[in-house]
Design an enzyme around this catalytic site. Structure first.
Site, PDB file in Angstrom:
ATOM      1  CD  GLN A 137      -3.344  -0.430   0.438  1.00 21.02           C
ATOM      2  OE1 GLN A 137      -3.196   0.374  -0.264  1.00 21.02           O
ATOM      3  NE2 GLN A 137      -4.308  -1.401   0.398  1.00 21.02           N
ATOM      4  CB  CYS A 147      -9.231   0.242  -4.120  1.00 23.46           C
ATOM      5  SG  CYS A 147      -8.953  -0.915  -5.794  1.00 23.46           S
TER       6      CYS A 147
END
Length: 448
Positions: free
Chosen positions: A281, A406
């Site tokens: 991430q 996402c």
């Protein structure tokens, strides 16, 4: 409606790419740099059957949420689509993006379950732990460059305000060294150097450099060795990508040059090895926030068997292991599974097992072996779960699902099917990418 036609438009909402959206005779008109609540005089730049695009000629009414972008490249770059919008207000818009996706792609009523306020980041700058920049000649010198929005043209930058400050410093030192050694980049005849990939672990401050080149020639070898000798980073690699037709940054061959084989990043109490091509991430601080939300939604009490689908390098699996009976991770990418097992050993975790393969196909195989899951965490790519996997999920009779998304559009489409058997308890938006329109969401679902 014709191109170059101008009129005043009231902006009603924000689009998925951060553009303002208004309606002209029920036709959606997308306007860059416009904010909901504003009245703008626009000129139409492009028309399509179901939408049109325009540019602002004059702001007749401006939003109180409008701020002056602090980045000198904002209007040219396009990577930070929403730097002109107040960070707190942008959190509200991101929550609304999820609501709009549910209204558009499902039969669900978004008021029938809780959609919590977005968890924003207090400091919305310098959060990115990785940069991937094209390198090209600019006025006779190498420079890291960004691609101009809507074009294939690149322009040189000195730094990026959403990247870790140490990344900006490393990039400039690498560029200075390359000019000192006269390394050829894009724009030179017979060049090899294509991209500069730099990673900095937010919590340990360890750094990694990877030169992406089309050929590992003598010039590049000496350049890479000089980066090691100057100690510009803790770890130095070269990746060879000679395919100019692909949009992928990395090629298949990665060469270790010197320093540490990997750098270490931490999330909470857990350590993770990071290599040049490792997926991790980009916002370390918000990743810990995100994972805490996943743990909260999972409601684990040391008794549950947990499935972590799309487990990557095992970050979520590691985070949940100490409150689970057992965690089973599934990941398609072979390199990621290798890294996940490595990270499991690094953190001395014994109650995780990893399987490499397609989740939609592996899940039925695991169930056939009489393995049952109390909780499942799904963190798929932007394309979402897909019908094949959803079909496997519905047959698995999993009590509780935590869906990490996402992409609000694919999330909504998947929820439209999953809610045949599952009830949405709540959705928690998390801002993983400040200055952009992107939003992450943690969804808790329980079987009806």
């Amino acid at each position: 409606m014709d191109e170059k036609q101008s009129f005043i438009l009231d902006i009603k909402r924000l689009g998925i790419n951060g553009e303002g959206i208004g309606f002209y005779n029920k036709l959606a008109v997308f306007v860059k740099d416009a904010i909901p609540g504003e009245g703008v005089n626009i000129e139409i730049t492009k028309t399509m059957p179901k939408m049109a695009f325009g540019k602002v000629i004059e702001y007749k009414k401006t939003s109180k949420s409008r701020v002056t972008p602090v980045c000198p490249y904002f209007s040219q770059c396009g990577a930070c689509q929403t730097m002109h919008i107040d960070n707190v207000k942008m959190g509200e818009f991101k929550r609304e993006a999820i609501i709009e996706a549910i209204r558009r792609y499902t039969k669900l009523n978004p008021q029938s379950f809780e959609i919590k306020p977005t968890i924003t980041q207090e400091n919305p700058f310098n959060y990115r732990n990785k940069s991937t920049l094209v390198v090209r000649r600019n006025m006779g010198k190498n420079a890291v460059s960004m691609i101009e929005e809507g074009t294939n043209k690149s322009f040189a930058i000195d730094s990026c305000m959403v990247q870790d400050e140490k990344i900006n410093e490393i990039n400039q030192k690498v560029i200075e060294l390359s000019n000192e050694l006269d390394i050829k980049s894009f724009g030179c005849e017979d060049y090899s150097w294509r991209y500069l990939v730099t990673r900095v672990a937010k919590n340990t401050r360890e750094s990694l450099i990877c030169l992406v080149v089309k050929e590992f020639d003598h010039e590049i070898q000496e350049f890479a060795k000089s980066i090691v000798a100057r100690k510009l980073a803790d770890s130095v690699y070269v990746n060879v990508n000679d395919d100019f037709k692909t949009h992928e940054i990395f090629g298949e061959k990665t060469i270790f040059i010197g320093g540490k084989k990997s750098i270490i990043e931490t999330i909470g109490r857990y350590k993770f090895n990071i290599y040049p091509t490792t997926f991790f991430q980009l916002n370390t601080a918000q990743t810990e926030v995100l994972y805490e939300q996943v743990k909260k939604a999972a409601k684990l009490s040391h008794k549950e068997v947990v499935l972590d689908a799309y487990c990557g390098v095992g970050t979520i699996a590691s985070y949940l292991a100490n409150v689970s009976k057992e965690v089973v991770g599934i990941e398609y990418n072979k390199e990621a599974i290798t890294a996940a097992i490595e990270n499991q050993k690094l953190n001395k975790i014994k109650n995780i097992s990893f399987s490499q393969g397609n989740t939609a196909k592996l899940l039925p195989e695991l169930l056939a072996k009489d393995l049952t899951f109390d909780v499942a965490v799904f963190d798929p790519p932007r394309t979402g779960l897909g019908e094949e996997l959803i079909d496997s999920i519905l047959k698995a009779n999993i009590k509780r699902i935590v869906y990490v998304s996402c992409n609000p559009s694919t999330l909504a489409k998947d929820l439209n099917i999953l809610t045949n058997d599952y009830k949405i308890r709540y959705i928690q938006p998390v801002d993983m990418f400040p200055q952009t329109a992107k939003v992450e969401a943690v969804v808790l679902m329980e079987r009806k």
